[in-house]
Design an enzyme around this catalytic site. Structure first.
Site, short mmCIF file in Angstrom:
data_model
loop_
_atom_site.label_atom_id
_atom_site.label_comp_id
_atom_site.label_asym_id
_atom_site.label_seq_id
_atom_site.Cartn_x
_atom_site.Cartn_y
_atom_site.Cartn_z
CG ASP A 1 -2.17 0.85 1.02
OD1 ASP A 1 -2.03 2.09 0.89
OD2 ASP A 1 -3.27 0.29 0.97
CE LYS B 1 -5.25 1.73 4.62
NZ LYS B 1 -6.11 1.45 3.43
CE LYS C 1 -18.94 -7.49 -6.19
NZ LYS C 1 -17.64 -7.06 -5.70
CB CYS D 1 -20.85 -3.62 -2.92
SG CYS D 1 -19.24 -4.24 -2.38
#
Length: 442
Positions: free
Chosen positions: A30, A35, A206, A262
């Site tokens: 990342d 993080k 998806k 989503c």
């Protein structure tokens, strides 16, 4: 096998930890140094049940590690998963800049045959563009691009990865298929269905799945409105239709509308793709419009339950995340409903077991309580917005004593009208008749 996950958000971190638990060596990459530093300190940046334990177990075993240095992670990998965000742009299309940046970063460091896998939810044709980017930047690279969409439900992601309904692998390259099958071999031994298809088919699968589930949620919400008008019970209707094997019981729980990372984003992206190819998705567009309207109508429902005015009243709110077992606030119904209640003059006092840290970034002028009972003292009504388990077992005698009036508005149907009538409440729910103490119906 050696695997790299580009992106340590929800999909990358969960998938990486689970692949490590299957026995692979995984490095999560990342660009966010803060993080990665937290992960080195065993601090998990998201709330997901079971994730902290699986991360710790695999770090200790030496199968899972974290870095900001793609140059050290990418070479010699068998598979590299792109797991970065694809947020909606102002025009509704998915923002693929992070995906393409990841592809550029991967291209420079490839060594040996590698499968580059789009795990992020991306529109049809994204895999083609990723392949073109890598090919242009590193013409000598030996690689294939595959699509492997994730179907992880927040709050149940570990189980969804380890015991999936299916695994979709989109590639026509024989070597890529072999690598993907080797990665998922432990799950294949458990007879998990594997859907092998083209890259484009996997990409659309998806979006189609999430659009269909969003449609089920919206459908039962509209049936709930009819039930309220005719004196029917939407939960019995849900069971009555859900037991039909052609329909199924999941995603037929009436409520305040869908949200999360989503459904809103993916339905919007699907409609954008459909318009571009000249085949507008009228059903999905209607679902999006109905869901937006749903949140406004839920605010109106609260106001009506409070005697058509909430000016100067205090509303105690239980739950602000879009669903339980997550701290995710993305497109949560609370982000629309609570400001509408504030505009109508209400003071909001709220509590969420995990979401208040994120909620403070989005909801203003909210009084935050330390626990569920902290929202209740002197409140004119209690509003349930998220069905956390701890809200299902409230001491109803205490709730009634704490509230100014025994009024509960349950937008998740976690109690029954009969028990709330016996407990002395006026109880408003979704798709069921309203009751007063003693069972008198309004």
């Amino acid at each position: 096998m050696k695997v790299a996950m580009i992106g340590t958000g929800y999909v990358g971190l969960v998938s990486g930890a689970c692949f490590a638990d299957l026995g692979h060596h995984v490095i999560c990459v990342d660009t966010d140094a803060a993080k990665i530093e937290k992960l080195h300190r065993a601090e998990i940046p998201i709330y997901e049940p079971g994730l902290e334990d699986i991360v710790a177990r695999n770090v200790e075993a030496g199968r899972l590690s974290f870095t900001t240095d793609a140059a050290s992670a990418v070479p010699s990998c068998d598979a590299i998963f792109i797991c970065v965000g694809t947020p909606p742009r102002e025009d509704g299309d998915a923002d693929l800049s992070y995906v393409y940046a990841a592809a550029q970063g991967i291209a420079a460091h490839l060594e040996g045959y590698t499968v580059i896998v789009d795990k992020s939810t991306v529109p049809v044709g994204t895999g083609d563009e990723v392949e073109a980017i890598v090919r242009k930047q590193n013409p000598e690279a030996d690689f294939d691009v595959a699509s492997n969409p994730e179907f992880l439900r927040e709050g149940n992601a570990i189980d969804d990865f380890m015991q999936p309904d299916r695994i979709v692998i989109g590639t026509n390259a024989a070597r890529a298929k072999e690598v993907m099958q080797a990665l998922y071999r432990p799950l294949m031994l458990a007879e998990t269905p594997i859907v092998h298809t083209s890259r484009a088919t996997a990409e659309i699968t998806k979006y189609a799945a999430n659009a269909f589930l969003a449609m089920k949620v919206t459908f039962i919400n509209e049936i709930a409105d009819i039930c309220e008008r005719v004196g029917a019970d939407v939960q019995d209707v849900s069971r009555g239709i859900g037991l039909d094997s052609r329909i199924g019981t999941k995603f037929l729980q009436a409520g305040a509308g869908f949200g999360g990372s989503c459904f809103p984003k993916d339905t919007l992206a699907l409609t954008g793709t459909a318009r571009k190819v000249g085949r507008p998705t009228q059903i999905v567009e209607a679902v999006m419009a109905a869901n937006a309207e749903r949140k406004r109508r839920m605010a109106e429902k609260v106001i009506a339950a409070c005697g058509d005015s909430i000016e100067g009243k205090t509303i105690g709110v239980l739950g602000v995340t879009f669903k339980p077992n997550t701290d995710d606030m993305r497109d949560a119904p609370s982000l629309d409903i609570l400001p509408l209640l504030q505009q109508a003059g209400a003071h909001i006092r709220a509590y969420d077991p995990e979401g208040m840290g994120q909620a403070r970034k989005h909801l203003k002028d909210i009084e935050w309580a330390d626990d569920a009972y902290g929202v209740m003292p002197g409140a004119d009504a209690l509003l349930i917005l998220t069905e956390w388990n701890e809200f299902r077992v409230l001491d109803l005698d205490r709730v009634r004593r704490e509230l100014k009036a025994p009024l509960m508005i349950d937008l998740r149907n976690i109690y029954t009208p009969a028990e709330m009538a016996r407990a002395g409440f006026e109880y408003h729910s979704v798709g069921r008749e309203t009751v007063r103490p003693g069972g008198l119906k309004k």
